[in-house]
Motif scaffolding. Structure first.
Motif, PDB file in Angstrom:
ATOM      1  N   PHE A 173     -53.926 -37.332   0.247  1.00 23.67           N
ATOM      2  CA  PHE A 173     -52.374 -36.828  -0.194  1.00 23.67           C
ATOM      3  C   PHE A 173     -52.700 -35.747  -1.259  1.00 23.67           C
ATOM      4  N   PRO A 174     -52.081 -34.838  -1.213  1.00 24.48           N
ATOM      5  CA  PRO A 174     -52.020 -33.757  -2.150  1.00 24.48           C
ATOM      6  C   PRO A 174     -50.952 -34.373  -3.202  1.00 24.48           C
ATOM      7  N   ILE A 175     -51.045 -34.378  -4.561  1.00 23.57           N
ATOM      8  CA  ILE A 175     -50.319 -35.275  -5.547  1.00 23.57           C
ATOM      9  C   ILE A 175     -49.704 -34.352  -6.625  1.00 23.57           C
ATOM     10  N   PRO A 176     -48.473 -34.101  -6.747  1.00 23.73           N
ATOM     11  CA  PRO A 176     -47.800 -33.252  -7.849  1.00 23.73           C
ATOM     12  C   PRO A 176     -48.381 -33.378  -9.274  1.00 23.73           C
ATOM     13  N   ASP A 177     -48.817 -32.490  -9.727  1.00 17.52           N
ATOM     14  CA  ASP A 177     -49.541 -32.561 -11.297  1.00 17.52           C
ATOM     15  C   ASP A 177     -48.444 -32.552 -12.196  1.00 17.52           C
ATOM     16  N   ILE A 178     -47.517 -33.517 -12.113  1.00 19.61           N
ATOM     17  CA  ILE A 178     -46.041 -33.245 -13.057  1.00 19.61           C
ATOM     18  C   ILE A 178     -46.512 -33.144 -14.472  1.00 19.61           C
ATOM     19  N   ASP A 179     -47.686 -33.661 -14.862  1.00 17.73           N
ATOM     20  CA  ASP A 179     -48.089 -33.623 -16.317  1.00 17.73           C
ATOM     21  C   ASP A 179     -48.050 -32.117 -16.592  1.00 17.73           C
ATOM     22  N   GLN A 180     -48.639 -31.257 -15.835  1.00 17.17           N
ATOM     23  CA  GLN A 180     -48.966 -29.962 -16.184  1.00 17.17           C
ATOM     24  C   GLN A 180     -47.959 -28.911 -15.535  1.00 17.17           C
ATOM     25  N   THR A 181     -46.847 -29.447 -14.644  1.00  7.14           N
ATOM     26  CA  THR A 181     -46.166 -28.347 -13.998  1.00  7.14           C
ATOM     27  C   THR A 181     -45.257 -27.855 -14.710  1.00  7.14           C
ATOM     28  N   ASP A 182     -44.547 -26.684 -14.317  1.00  7.11           N
ATOM     29  CA  ASP A 182     -43.301 -26.074 -14.912  1.00  7.11           C
ATOM     30  C   ASP A 182     -42.204 -25.956 -14.195  1.00  7.11           C
ATOM     31  N   LEU A 183     -42.365 -26.319 -12.678  1.00 10.21           N
ATOM     32  CA  LEU A 183     -41.368 -26.434 -12.021  1.00 10.21           C
ATOM     33  C   LEU A 183     -41.607 -27.745 -10.990  1.00 10.21           C
ATOM     34  N   PHE A 184     -40.655 -28.416 -10.835  1.00 10.93           N
ATOM     35  CA  PHE A 184     -40.706 -29.578  -9.902  1.00 10.93           C
ATOM     36  C   PHE A 184     -39.493 -29.751  -9.056  1.00 10.93           C
ATOM     37  N   ILE A 185     -39.935 -29.471  -7.775  1.00 12.79           N
ATOM     38  CA  ILE A 185     -38.826 -29.474  -6.721  1.00 12.79           C
ATOM     39  C   ILE A 185     -39.060 -30.802  -5.988  1.00 12.79           C
ATOM     40  N   CYS A 186     -38.075 -31.637  -6.022  1.00 10.52           N
ATOM     41  CA  CYS A 186     -38.141 -32.802  -5.347  1.00 10.52           C
ATOM     42  C   CYS A 186     -36.879 -32.931  -4.234  1.00 10.52           C
ATOM     43  N   ILE A 187     -37.449 -33.075  -2.879  1.00 18.51           N
ATOM     44  CA  ILE A 187     -36.467 -33.229  -1.842  1.00 18.51           C
ATOM     45  C   ILE A 187     -36.607 -34.776  -1.240  1.00 18.51           C
ATOM     46  N   GLY A 188     -35.590 -35.295  -1.022  1.00 15.10           N
ATOM     47  CA  GLY A 188     -35.486 -36.609  -0.320  1.00 15.10           C
ATOM     48  C   GLY A 188     -36.222 -37.675  -1.101  1.00 15.10           C
ATOM     49  N   ALA A 189     -36.417 -37.645  -2.387  1.00 19.18           N
ATOM     50  CA  ALA A 189     -36.987 -38.557  -3.303  1.00 19.18           C
ATOM     51  C   ALA A 189     -36.348 -38.982  -4.239  1.00 19.18           C
ATOM     52  N   ASN A 190     -36.333 -39.975  -5.124  1.00 19.42           N
ATOM     53  CA  ASN A 190     -35.775 -40.575  -6.121  1.00 19.42           C
ATOM     54  C   ASN A 190     -36.670 -41.279  -7.245  1.00 19.42           C
ATOM     55  N   PRO A 191     -37.720 -40.441  -7.880  1.00 19.32           N
ATOM     56  CA  PRO A 191     -38.606 -41.148  -8.576  1.00 19.32           C
ATOM     57  C   PRO A 191     -38.135 -41.837  -9.820  1.00 19.32           C
ATOM     58  N   MET A 192     -36.871 -41.520 -10.107  1.00 18.96           N
ATOM     59  CA  MET A 192     -36.213 -42.394 -11.370  1.00 18.96           C
ATOM     60  C   MET A 192     -36.193 -43.813 -10.959  1.00 18.96           C
ATOM     61  N   ALA A 193     -35.698 -44.159  -9.690  1.00 19.22           N
ATOM     62  CA  ALA A 193     -35.587 -45.457  -9.404  1.00 19.22           C
ATOM     63  C   ALA A 193     -36.711 -45.939  -8.449  1.00 19.22           C
ATOM     64  N   SER A 194     -37.933 -45.069  -7.908  1.00 23.95           N
ATOM     65  CA  SER A 194     -38.923 -45.747  -7.416  1.00 23.95           C
ATOM     66  C   SER A 194     -40.221 -45.712  -8.195  1.00 23.95           C
ATOM     67  N   ASN A 195     -40.210 -44.846  -9.240  1.00 24.97           N
ATOM     68  CA  ASN A 195     -41.371 -44.671 -10.207  1.00 24.97           C
ATOM     69  C   ASN A 195     -42.426 -43.783  -9.368  1.00 24.97           C
ATOM     70  N   GLY A 196     -42.056 -43.294  -8.332  1.00 25.52           N
ATOM     71  CA  GLY A 196     -43.039 -42.271  -7.355  1.00 25.52           C
ATOM     72  C   GLY A 196     -43.281 -43.096  -6.330  1.00 25.52           C
ATOM     73  N   SER A 197     -43.436 -42.242  -5.281  1.00 30.12           N
ATOM     74  CA  SER A 197     -44.081 -43.043  -3.954  1.00 30.12           C
ATOM     75  C   SER A 197     -44.876 -41.721  -3.388  1.00 30.12           C
ATOM     76  N   LEU A 198     -46.113 -42.291  -3.168  1.00 32.77           N
ATOM     77  CA  LEU A 198     -47.064 -41.484  -2.800  1.00 32.77           C
ATOM     78  C   LEU A 198     -47.373 -40.471  -3.885  1.00 32.77           C
ATOM     79  N   MET A 199     -46.927 -40.891  -5.000  1.00 34.04           N
ATOM     80  CA  MET A 199     -46.910 -40.155  -6.035  1.00 34.04           C
ATOM     81  C   MET A 199     -46.952 -41.066  -7.209  1.00 34.04           C
ATOM     82  N   THR A 200     -47.886 -41.913  -7.722  1.00 34.91           N
ATOM     83  CA  THR A 200     -47.664 -42.826  -8.684  1.00 34.91           C
ATOM     84  C   THR A 200     -47.604 -42.254  -9.992  1.00 34.91           C
ATOM     85  N   VAL A 201     -46.201 -42.408 -10.494  1.00 34.23           N
ATOM     86  CA  VAL A 201     -45.857 -41.907 -11.929  1.00 34.23           C
ATOM     87  C   VAL A 201     -44.983 -42.734 -12.573  1.00 34.23           C
TER      88      VAL A 201
END
Length: 764
Positions: free
Chosen positions: A155-183
């Protein structure tokens, strides 16, 4: 257990947060975040403190139990193993190997011992009727990765620690702490993203906890995400914004995707999605023109009628804008134990559609049928009908569509066994329950979620508490059953070599295997990069061997391979024991082309099966948007599926199992806050309290997943007193994504009305 502080990884969700557990006089006195954990850096969510509740729960089963006319009775382990093995063997003998069904729940992937023991157990059962939570969850991501990159869990994983734009569609990492993106600590990482001038955009039918922190938010009609994403692809080609970046030489069939997108203009999809054409174009432009950007989709986009296409297109958008395999974009991890490479070395990349289910003809994926057809296979007579069933750490009655129908199916089985330490909504149907030890009573290493993390780390924890001699780990239960089933299949005896192998496997357990995989991996202690003539010799051997030769695979995996020379070395089980906080292996880095496993070494941008399914998406575009109410699920930070509701500290407070709807819909239906509403569909009906909010799109209603603890016979008193209602009792199991076989959990139509209890007449 010694007094003091012990460091572990919380196993209750995908985030892998490090915890510091204080033990005093044999009991847990506190649980805090481990500030020295290289991934979570001290962060924990409310679930972590419930590790104590789960461990100390007096209702957790600790010995095998058997259902009798007088209730559940405890059994000795040997008696239980004999009974289960004998019953399963008799079912297979009388009705064929496919007369046994097996369901694996999500907790298995948090448990390296269970993962190691599952395959020999499944081989011993021998049935093709295998199911898991995969088809109610991440199956579209797995099929997309298999088709595009050549491996089902790459799986390609978003590099959220280095990105400048994060587009999130149909996900809620504030509640899930990430899913298929351990964050872990998504809030903290988002804060750092914004402090460096970055931005987050969220698209969702509900203004989620994540959306409330977004710089830009768009409502979208459930099930229309594929149209939005295809319109973004259309925009990239129309405005000449396509730039595949460093991965470009590896990408093929760009023109096929351009042709496929021609009729999906932003204007054509605007009414269906509820997003204006200009906003769609601007989304595509921002992704294309921000050098460090990542597009991420998850449950809302994958568990819907077009989940396969939506997930594929999200991958395509990252590739078309040059975000694949670049820092700040989406990258592949390089974990200490590389299950992707190990699987590829043995030819286990994944497969799809090699056979189809008996009743509905649904395709298998990696040997599993879609969970939506479990009830069909149990209730429908004929050759291959499931007559006995095994569940391992799963509660499909609450997590699978049409839970009431599955209730009926399980009730009619000849025999059922559950490996679980709770008497819950599913295991209450079992004839025998075999309870494994709890998480703090066994060692822990995250085999799976280390592959999906936003940073490469490794961490091992020894057991915290001794479970006692009259207990069994889940891997011991599965291996014992497998051993006995194999002996029965062979007429009561196994060849000496095979018998010794089983005994050795059961004696050693999973940790020596873990040590071997760590030592032989890219960070391993098996050797440093070779020097002098040795290194050219190894390179020559690798070049001379056929591409798929197993020795070539072993050489490529080894830490002695030249391509790993810049990675830290020395990992082993003993090394990790000496680093109780875990080891930081560094940020995500470019790994292509070495990380591709397609036959031609190229990225398949336009796999044929996805292109063929676009005809179905065209038909949706040609129809008017559906009227009526569309149902979506939701997640809360204090829940993960159905198995944490027997902790008082996780369920206390305001009722979370509510029907969420917009004021416009509430007014039309005559509902007010505090009312109870009946939600009904072709699958059934439920009643739950109303929550009116402008945080949800008009025409959409939301019910959280994992509740419904009101079924008789469950042994979880706290969960039962906070029962809620099961969203899956109104979700039809007949609706699936035709391409992938995933259950449609988001976007089914429901009816809502005011609920008024029926008054019983007084007796004369």
């Amino acid at each position: 257990m010694e007094n003091g502080t012990h460091f572990r990884t919380c196993h209750l969700c995908e985030a892998m947060c490090g915890v510091a557990i204080e033990v005093k006089d044999g009991h847990i006195s506190s649980i805090k975040g481990d500030e020295n954990d290289p991934l979570s850096r001290g962060h924990i969510c409310p679930k972590a403190v419930a590790l104590q509740d789960l461990h100390e729960d007096p209702e957790r089963l600790r010995k095998p139990v058997r259902k009798t006319p007088d209730g559940w009775k405890e059994m000795e382990w040997d008696e239980a193993f004999d009974l289960v093995a004998r019953k399963l063997h008799r079912t297979r003998t009388d009705h064929g190997r496919n007369s046994i069904g097996v369901y694996l729940g999500n907790p298995n992937v948090h448990n390296h011992g269970s993962l190691v023991a599952t395959m020999p157990f499944l081989r011993a059962v021998g049935s093709q009727n295998r199911f898991s939570a995969t088809s109610n969850d991440q199956l579209p991501h797995m099929l997309t990765s298999l088709e595009m990159f050549g491996h089902q869990i790459l799986f390609p994983i978003p590099d959220i620690d280095q990105t400048d734009l994060f587009i999130c569609i149909g996900a809620n990492p504030m509640a899930s702490n990430g899913s298929l993106m351990t964050v872990p600590d998504f809030r903290g990482r988002l804060k750092r993203l914004k402090s460096r001038g970055g931005k987050m955009i969220v698209v969702d039918p509900r203004r989620t906890e994540t959306a409330k922190l977004a710089d830009e938010f768009h409502f979208i009609r459930p099930g229309s995400d594929a149209l939005l994403l295809m319109a973004m692809v259309h925009t990239l080609f129309q405005e000449e914004l396509v730039n595949t970046g460093p991965a470009g030489p590896l990408v093929k069939d760009v023109d096929l995707l351009r042709l496929a997108s021609l009729s999906f203009s932003p204007e054509a999809v605007a009414e269906h999605t509820g997003i204006q054409a200009d906003a769609i174009r601007q989304l595509a432009r921002q992704l294309a023109t921000t050098p460090k950007a990542a597009l991420y989709t998850r449950m809302g986009t994958s568990t819907q009628a077009f989940g396969g296409i939506a997930t594929w297109l999200a991958y395509c958008l990252n590739i078309l804008t040059g975000k694949l395999d670049v820092p700040g974009g989406v990258l592949f991890t390089q974990p200490a134990i590389d299950l992707v490479a190990i699987g590829a070395m043995s030819g286990q990349n994944g497969h799809f559609g090699k056979r189809h289910s008996r009743v509905r003809g649904l395709p298998e994926f990696a040997g599993e049928y879609p969970a939506s057809t479990m009830a069909d296979e149990i209730l429908t007579p004929g050759d291959g009908q499931i007559r006995a069933f095994v569940t391992v750490a799963g509660n499909p009655i609450l997590s699978n569509p049409n839970g009431r129908r599955l209730d009926e199916a399980f009730e009619g089985l000849d025999f059922m066994v559950s490996v679980d330490y709770y008497l819950n909504e599913t295991t209450r149907h079992a004839d025998v329950i075999l309870p494994p030890t709890a998480a703090l009573e066994r060692s822990h290493y995250d085999l799976i979620f280390s592959m999906f993390a936003v940073r490469n780390t490794a961490k091992y924890s020894d057991k915290l508490f001794d479970a006692g001699p009259d207990s069994r780990h889940d891997w011991q239960i599965l291996l014992e059953l497998a051993h006995r089933l194999e002996k029965l299949r062979k007429g009561g005896n196994l060849p000496l070599r095979s018998e010794l192998g089983w005994r050795t496997f059961k004696k050693l357990g999973p940790d020596p295997i873990l040590d071997l995989m760590l030592r032989s991996g890219p960070y391993g202690a098996s050797g440093q990069p070779l020097r002098g003539l040795a290194q050219p010799a190894l390179d020559l051997i690798i070049d001379l061997l056929p591409k798929r030769h197993p020795l070539r695979g072993l050489a490529n995996l080894s830490s002695m391979n030249r391509r790993w020379e810049d990675l830290p070395k020395g990992l082993s089980l003993s090394a990790l024991r000496n680093q109780p906080h875990g080891v930081d292996l560094g940020p995500l880095k470019p790994t292509l082309p070495d990380r591709l496993f397609t036959r031609d070494g190229k990225i398949n941008l336009a796999p044929r099966r996805f292109l063929d399914d676009l005809e179905r998406l065209h038909k949706k575009l040609e129809l008017s948007p559906e009227d009526g109410l569309m149902l979506i699920g939701r997640r809360h930070v204090r829940s993960n599926n159905s198995w944490m509701h027997n902790s008082q500290r996780l369920v206390k407070g305001k009722d979370r199992c509510t029907l969420m709807l917009h004021p416009k819909e509430a007014s039309r239906l005559g509902l007010q806050t505090g009312d109870s509403a009946e939600v009904n569909s072709s699958a059934g009906k439920i009643v739950l309290p109303v929550e009116i909010t402008e945080d949800i799109m008009p025409g959409v209603v939301s019910i959280p997943h994992g509740w419904g603890h009101d079924r008789e016979g469950s042994g979880q008193s706290i969960a039962s007193s906070h029962a809620g209602a099961s969203i899956n009792d109104v979700i039809s199991d007949a609706q699936i994504d035709d391409l992938v076989g995933t259950s449609v959990l988001n976007g089914q139509s429901v009816n809502v009305k005011v609920w008024r209890p029926t008054r019983q007449r007084k007796r004369a």
